[in-house]
Enzyme design. Sequence first.
Site, mmCIF file in Angstrom:
data_model
loop_
_atom_site.group_PDB
_atom_site.id
_atom_site.type_symbol
_atom_site.label_atom_id
_atom_site.label_comp_id
_atom_site.label_asym_id
_atom_site.label_seq_id
_atom_site.Cartn_x
_atom_site.Cartn_y
_atom_site.Cartn_z
ATOM 1 N N HIS A 24 -39.146 -7.419 12.657
ATOM 2 C CA HIS A 24 -40.246 -8.646 13.338
ATOM 3 C C HIS A 24 -39.295 -9.637 12.730
ATOM 4 C CE1 HIS A 24 -42.665 -11.950 13.058
ATOM 5 N NE2 HIS A 24 -41.949 -12.218 11.780
ATOM 6 N N HIS A 63 -48.557 -21.311 12.771
ATOM 7 C CA HIS A 63 -48.039 -22.420 12.661
ATOM 8 C C HIS A 63 -48.927 -23.449 12.883
ATOM 9 C CE1 HIS A 63 -44.967 -20.175 13.258
ATOM 10 N NE2 HIS A 63 -44.468 -20.341 12.659
HETATM 11 N N1 GLN Z 1 -42.296 -9.755 6.310
HETATM 12 C C1 GLN Z 1 -42.494 -11.503 6.220
HETATM 13 C C2 GLN Z 1 -44.033 -13.073 6.474
HETATM 14 O O1 GLN Z 1 -45.055 -12.099 6.276
HETATM 15 C C3 GLN Z 1 -42.193 -12.394 7.816
HETATM 16 C C4 GLN Z 1 -41.540 -14.136 7.243
HETATM 17 C C5 GLN Z 1 -41.225 -14.386 8.712
HETATM 18 O O2 GLN Z 1 -40.582 -13.378 9.834
HETATM 19 N N2 GLN Z 1 -40.531 -15.339 8.731
HETATM 20 O O3 GLN Z 1 -44.274 -13.831 5.494
HETATM 21 ZN ZN ZN Z 2 -41.922 -14.539 11.184
#
Ligand code: GLN
Ligand code: ZN
Length: 747
Positions: free
Chosen positions: A629, A682
């Site tokens: 991610h 966000h």
């Molecule tokens: N696995 C983390 C979360 O869900 C990923 C956070 C991020 O990408 N900053 O919080």
């Molecule tokens: Zn993230």
Amino acid sequence: MTLATATLGYPRIGKNRELKKALEAFWGQKSDEATLRQTVQQIRLANWQTQKDAGIDHIGIGDMSLYDWVLDWIGRLGLIPQRFQHLAGLDQYFAMARGREGIPALEMTKWFDTNYHYLVPEIAADMEPKADFAEFLAVVDHAQRVLGSRAVPMILSPVTLLCLSRREGDFLAHLHRLLPLYRELLTQLAARGTAEVQFHEPILVTSQGVGLRTAIETTYTELAAVGVPIQVMTYFDDLGDTYPWVVALPVAGIGLDFTRGRNLELLQKYGFPSDKTLGVGLVDGRNIWKIRPQRVMPIREAIQKVTKNLRLQPSASLQFIPYSAQRETNLPAPLRQVLSFAEQKLAEVVLLAHGGEGNAEKLACLEAQWQAFAQFSPANPTVRERLHQVTPQTLERALPYEQRRPLQPQLPPLPTTTIGSFPQTSEVRQLRVKRKRGEITQAEYEAAIDAEIARCIRYQEEAGLDVLVHGEFERTDMVEFFGQQLAGFAFTEHGWVQSYGSRCVRPPIIYADVARPQPMTVREFRVAQSLTQKIVKGMLTGPVTMINWSFTRDDLPRREQALQIALALRDEVADLEAAGAKMVQIDEPALREGLPLKRERWDEYLSWAVDAFRLAAGVAKPETQIHTHMCYSEFGDIMPHIERLDADVLSIENSRSNNETLWQITRAGYKHQVGNGVYDVHSPVVPTVAQMVHQLKSGIAHLPLQQIWVNPDCGLKTRRWEEVIPALKNMVAAAKILREETHATPE
Ligand code: GLN
Ligand code: ZN
């Protein structure tokens, strides 16, 4: 020979995070403007006093800020975007910083390659700057009373400011509109008898630098004419091809960073004009280690061979490191003794300025401290040997993607999942505090975490998600959680640095070889998986993100440190698989943040960064699906490296980018699966089914249906359950609608 000393900025948050507390009280209407300003004044004065007491000759002043230094210059130059113009005073200032009902804030982004965020100036084509220097000049007056001629006002250069802005219209035309204001400021300073000023020009060290010659030469020719001696400060890297014309500018001095890049080489090759002061940034303002005499003394000597008119200074503002290492009494002494935060850095600058002669004793003491540290943290032979054995094959999955995919779990088209974290309620955070204070036992703590996991699994099943997560309730922070379980990481008590405004972080310190004494995430994974028939993704933080959000060692390349972390994660991936995990996600949100400021060094960084990820993931069986991610990422210019990660699924933030991020990936012909971030985490707003259907539809127009996953654009940690549950239900509903509309069936 004793040299003069200078500083380029100091931490702004207060030794006990007074600024954070004062801001929060003010925003929460628990205190007034006068109280807030008083706190700022106290921090400012304490900073001046510390630098004066340390014996600094030219103290940079004027960086203390209620929120952000760039925002302060936006105000001083009257570059207020239209949408804030009906506001005034602090109202306007904080609206620009944080937005308010119906008025979006200025964009916030990282200050060069640091973890500090500044507010991005917005400059319209018809921008009409208006000077408002009264507050700044009042600070200068105060500083001159307290520090006399030691006070050196620090000024953000118009060229760097314009380069960092979002602007419409002609660059040089804007510059010519700004220059009269800067002249006015210098004239006012001249009237006050200001001894000299610093112009901060970090843009020169970036790849943009070479194109700025006209702008820079115009600026300093005009400004030098006012008569206040100007020191041009550059930092974060070397001047590169701009070196010959930058050192020839009609100014009093140039500051160079000798801790990064090849400024020493440039200095030796092109020399340095004898009528100018060279600001020697030899004490690293970005890391937290003491100087190593054997390393810096030869550099100091080499510089002195080229020019004599020197000033010792930190390589950059000290705002990127905490206040004082002396307070870290919980750290083992051999480690604490080689740590250098802002206060210690000042002493080092003075030490280096006094040269080897009178300071032999102090230098010997430093050497002894480093030796004691070396004994305290010897290399880990097992880790070193394992890394030595790594070959290109170690990084490779056993089968290529096309052959792995049919072996991996089969899911409905447009599978739905989340990024990992679920709401961190105050009860969850309270649990950790209680555990830390010893108010509950480990067993009690784990039982409470397990209850959270159970609830989280239940909610995800109710929402109808296809792939579940355990929720990350046991994690304070995605880097800290892993660091605390790995050998080689240390954590400070007071080592806060400002990330932005009132937001502070306490980065871990990597001080020795990294190793994993035991599994880190397997227990929680097992608990979660035991509660559902659906697949639970294992959840790890990637090696590059761990490196980029920590203070790293100065005796081992970052590459090596990343690979050590990757080895530890590799074992974790294997353990998760052995515990039954069919999918493991390795997050790398900070991959892009490590990009060097000079483009020609990107490939080198990305090459080891991607290797580190592959070393962690390469151990996974072909049947195991590896996810990664990345948020806030632009991918356009780094796609070949993204492909080389060889992740099976890449989830991205896409909800605010109008599918631009997805486009970048498609254009590159990316063949692996992509998690389309359709829910903006966000914002507290719950996205509607229709919104997400719309977003998914345009997603399908970009990428074949079989390649798309559906997920929020980041973790849900900062959201509330009341928002998350309906939002996820809507997301699942949106995916179902599209499955039906497109008559897609499972493969
Ligand atoms: N696995 C983390 C979360 O869900 C990923 C956070 C991020 O990408 N900053 O919080
Ligand atoms: Zn993230």
